[in-house]
Design a protein around this motif. Structure first.
Motif, PDB file in Angstrom:
ATOM      1  N   GLN A  53       0.827  -1.207   0.000  1.00 59.14           N
ATOM      2  CA  GLN A  53       0.000   0.000   0.000  1.00 59.14           C
ATOM      3  C   GLN A  53       0.864   1.262   0.000  1.00 59.14           C
ATOM      4  OE1 GLN A  53      -2.551  -1.289   3.407  1.00 59.14           O
ATOM      5  NE2 GLN A  53      -4.195  -0.496   2.109  1.00 59.14           N
ATOM      6  N   ALA A  81      -2.777  -4.541   7.419  1.00 55.53           N
ATOM      7  CA  ALA A  81      -3.530  -4.653   6.175  1.00 55.53           C
ATOM      8  C   ALA A  81      -3.568  -6.112   5.715  1.00 55.53           C
ATOM      9  CB  ALA A  81      -2.876  -3.790   5.104  1.00 55.53           C
ATOM     10  N   ASP A  85      -7.038  -5.245   1.110  1.00 58.49           N
ATOM     11  CA  ASP A  85      -6.677  -3.834   1.305  1.00 58.49           C
ATOM     12  C   ASP A  85      -5.653  -3.388   0.266  1.00 58.49           C
ATOM     13  OD1 ASP A  85      -8.282  -3.612   3.623  1.00 58.49           O
ATOM     14  OD2 ASP A  85      -6.625  -4.285   4.899  1.00 58.49           O
TER      15      ASP A  85
END
Length: 174
Positions: A53, A81, A85
C-alpha cells in the motif's frame, strides 16, 4: 538488477519492509544513489500488504507511468492490512503491482492474486539468479504500457454501451 533497466529519465524509489514499510531511497533518477540504498536482507516479520500500500501511494503521487514491484517470499506475518486492502488501494490509485515470489517457499497463490487483480504480473524466481530476466521483462511491460481514457460527447447517463474504436501505430510503422 532492476536499477540496471532504468532509462536516463526514469525514476525509482526503494523500500524495504519488516514489521513496517521503510523508504530507503526517495524518488531519484540517480542510479548511484539507488545502488547505495540497495542493501537489503531477509530477516524477521513481513508487513507485505502494508508495504505494498505504501509503495502504491508513493507511485501514484508521481506523474507518468508507474508500477510497484514487490520482491518477497509472500509470507505476511506482521500486518495491519491484508490482501484485499492492498488490491483495493492499487486499483483505486491505478497502480499495477508486479510480484516476484523468491524461493520455493513463496506464497504463490497470494502473490499471483495481488498481481492479477491489480493489472500487474506474477513471476517466480527459484533463486536470485533468475531476477535479471524477470526485471527485464517487468521493465519492458512498464515501458510498453499505455493508459487510454475517453470522454463521451453524449451526456446521457443511461448505461447504454457505446463502441469506441482505437488505433495504435507503433513508432516507425505505418
Amino acid at each position: 538488477e532492476f536499477i540496471n533497466t532504468l532509462g536516463a529519465n526514469d525514476e525509482a524509489l526503494l523500500m524495504s519492509f519488516g514489521d513496517d514499510p521503510r523508504i530507503d531511497q526517495r524518488w531519484t533518477q540517480n542510479q548511484s544513489e539507488l545502488r547505495k540504498a540497495n542493501d537489503f536482507f531477509a530477516d524477521g516479520n513481513t508487513a507485505l500488504y502494508s508495504a505494498t500500500q505504501t509503495a502504491v501511494e508513493e507511485t501514484a503521487s508521481r506523474s507518468g507511468r508507474g508500477a510497484a514491484i514487490v520482491l518477497t517470499d509472500g509470507q505476511s506475518t506482521s500486518e495491519q492490512a491484508d490482501l484485499a486492502d492492498a488490491v483495493a488501494t492499487a486499483n483505486a490509485r491505478g497502480v499495477p503491482v508486479y510480484t516476484i515470489g523468491l524461493g520455493f517457499g513463496a506464497n504463490e497463490q497470494k502473490l499471483k492474486s495481488l498481481a492479477s487483480q491489480t493489472g500487474g504480473e506474477y513471476y517466480f524466481a527459484p533463486d536470485s539468479s533468475d531476477l535479471h530476466s524477470i526485471y527485464n521483462s517487468i521493465s519492458q511491460n512498464i515501458n510498453n504500457a499505455y493508459k487510454i481514457t475517453s470522454t463521451t460527447t453524449n451526456p446521457t447517463a443511461d448505461a447504454t454501451n457505446r463502441s469506441v474504436a482505437t488505433t495504435v501505430t507503433a513508432i516507425g510503422e505505418r
